[in-house]
Structures are given as C-alpha cells and as structure tokens.
Design a protein around this motif. Sequence first.
Motif, PDB file in Angstrom:
ATOM      1  N   UNK A 166       0.829  -1.209   0.000  1.00  0.00           N
ATOM      2  CA  UNK A 166       0.000   0.000   0.000  1.00  0.00           C
ATOM      3  C   UNK A 166       0.860   1.254   0.000  1.00  0.00           C
ATOM      4  N   UNK A 167       0.300   2.379  -0.474  1.00  0.00           N
ATOM      5  CA  UNK A 167      -1.027   2.526  -1.054  1.00  0.00           C
ATOM      6  C   UNK A 167      -1.044   2.079  -2.523  1.00  0.00           C
ATOM      7  N   UNK A 168      -2.245   1.886  -3.087  1.00  0.00           N
ATOM      8  CA  UNK A 168      -2.374   1.472  -4.474  1.00  0.00           C
ATOM      9  C   UNK A 168      -1.702   2.453  -5.428  1.00  0.00           C
ATOM     10  N   UNK A 169      -1.663   3.708  -5.021  1.00  0.00           N
ATOM     11  CA  UNK A 169      -1.095   4.738  -5.897  1.00  0.00           C
ATOM     12  C   UNK A 169       0.335   4.413  -6.304  1.00  0.00           C
ATOM     13  N   UNK A 170       1.073   3.720  -5.452  1.00  0.00           N
ATOM     14  CA  UNK A 170       2.458   3.363  -5.775  1.00  0.00           C
ATOM     15  C   UNK A 170       2.492   2.450  -6.995  1.00  0.00           C
ATOM     16  N   UNK A 171       1.668   1.417  -6.989  1.00  0.00           N
ATOM     17  CA  UNK A 171       1.620   0.489  -8.118  1.00  0.00           C
ATOM     18  C   UNK A 171       1.122   1.187  -9.376  1.00  0.00           C
ATOM     19  N   UNK A 172       0.105   2.008  -9.215  1.00  0.00           N
ATOM     20  CA  UNK A 172      -0.470   2.713 -10.361  1.00  0.00           C
ATOM     21  C   UNK A 172       0.577   3.622 -11.009  1.00  0.00           C
ATOM     22  N   UNK A 173       1.352   4.310 -10.199  1.00  0.00           N
ATOM     23  CA  UNK A 173       2.390   5.197 -10.729  1.00  0.00           C
ATOM     24  C   UNK A 173       3.459   4.416 -11.488  1.00  0.00           C
TER      25      UNK A 173
END
Length: 322
Positions: A129-136
């Motif tokens: 987490x957070x998901x934003x890391x993977x999305x980026x």
Amino acid sequence: MGEHMTPRERVSAALKGEPVDRVPLCFWHHFNPEGSGERLAEQTLHFFRDTFHLDIIKIMPDIPYPGPEQPFLEARQIRFLPRLDVDTTPEFQQQLLCIRKIRAEVGPDSPIILTLFSPLTYLMFFFGPPHARTINIARSDPQVFEEGLGTLAANLRKLMEAAIDAGADGIFYSCMGATTADFTLDEYKELGWRYDLQALRGAEKGWLNIAHIHADPQQSSDQIYFEFFDRYPVQALSWSDRLTGPSLSEALTLTDKCLMGGLFERGPITQGGETEITNEIMAAITQTKGRRLILANGCSVPDDTPERWLQFARSQVDSLQH
C-alpha cells in the motif's frame, strides 16, 4: 428437480438459472495453515463441511503465492520475478496437496474452488500500500510492468491447470484495480483483462470459475467496472454488492452469468442480529427470485466473526428448502 439436491446439483443449477431446492450458500474467512497444505485442508473441511455444511468449499489463499520478502520499491525489481514450475514450487505443491486431500474426503458431490489473485493484484501486493504506488509504476514504466504481468500470468496458468487436474472444480479469481479509484477502464483492459485471459486459460476445464471484482472498503467512492467482467471466461461474478454498485437486481440486467453476493461481509452476518440477517437474505432472494444466485459475502468476513451469526444465517437458508 428432486426434493433434495446435492451441493453440486444445487450450484450447477444456479449457474444455469434453473430451479433449485434452495439458494446455494457460501461464506468464508481466513485460516492459518503455516504453509501446510494438509493443515489447510483440515481447517477448510472443519469450517466448510463439518461446522457450516456450505454448498461450496472455498480454499483460501492462505498458502500465498511466493512473492518477494520485502515490498518492491522500484520498477526494475519486477524483472526478477521468476518463472515457476508447479513440480518444484513448494507453495504450489502444498495447494495441490490441499485440493487432493479435500477431494478424497468429500467425494464428487461437493464443489471445490481454489482462491487465486490476478497478476495485477499480485503486483499490487508486491509493491504494497497505497495502491497509488503500483499505479504510478504501471504508468511510468509500462514495459517492465507488463513483463511482470506476463510472468505471473504464465505461472498462474500452470497452477490453475494443475489445480483442476487435482480435483478442483474451478478457480475463485480475485481482481483488484478494476475500480474508478484505481485504473481507468482503458488501463485495466491492458493491465488486467489482457493478462487475466492468459492466466484463466489454465481453468478452461473448470465448471465453477468465479471472477471476484474487489473494491477497497476504505475507498467508499469506488465504482467497479462490473459490466466489463461480463466478458470474462467464468461462470459467476462475485462482488460486494452491499458496498458498491450494482445491486443484485441491477446486475441481473447487466450479465447472464450467475451472481455471487447478497451478504455484507461487515454487516448482519458478522454483527447480528437475527432480524437483520433474515432481512438481508430475503432481500437478495427477492431481487433475484432465487435464480442465478449463490448467496455469499462480498469479501472475507472477519476471522473472529461470532459463530452464532453464521450459524443463524445457515439455518435461515435451510428453512427456505422446499
């Protein structure tokens, strides 16, 4: 239809939208098998067969996919994800042992499904987490990201094939990222759907494959891409219909697949009381007229859920039998 159906007959009829003697029921939480397939089989049988007599035996992902010991910090680490062989990967062998032991115990009349996650979901786990890391990472370095997705899809395909051969009836395939709070639908088509198709080829011989569309309960504004999942090569769709749209009645108009839901995993079946549980069950059956429905929680109930509420839900569903 006979007076009393076996779990296999009941679930099979529900998948086809045919009459059932009562709606099929399944709920679940996690176990602590400490890496042992035999121990996971014992815990699974105790819960699904001996204690609650549920219509589907769902093997939980409690012997996890062999991921990194520490969360990934940068995209290049994805390149080190290994190609795995079923025969030499201990975690895969223990899952298959679990399937074989359960099948030997329950015989042919009890459906068994193995819970696995999608390649995209595993990468979200690996980055943490957070998901934003993977999305980026996915957006900034798509080539490397998709290399990892391809590796994971190939590994999962082999595991699914082996699971069906070992006695599983299908795969419960859990997908994260398919929400408006994570990836756009176009991104999800490239990073989710594309590699899901590759992985799910391993489950082609299964008759009870279920796609679970996961929404984060902490992201209350999530809308899942439910309609997109109608194209998945599965027989049923699972989601937290009490947490996010669509409702069961809406979903009936959006797909011809069987629906798996109706029970809020943080609602009456975990907190009580009897009237609230009864109302939730009857609302699900009313919305679907009891057809094309497997009554289930949208995601795992807490492991410390009081048994009395689960037992009451079980008894209420039994009372519907005719």
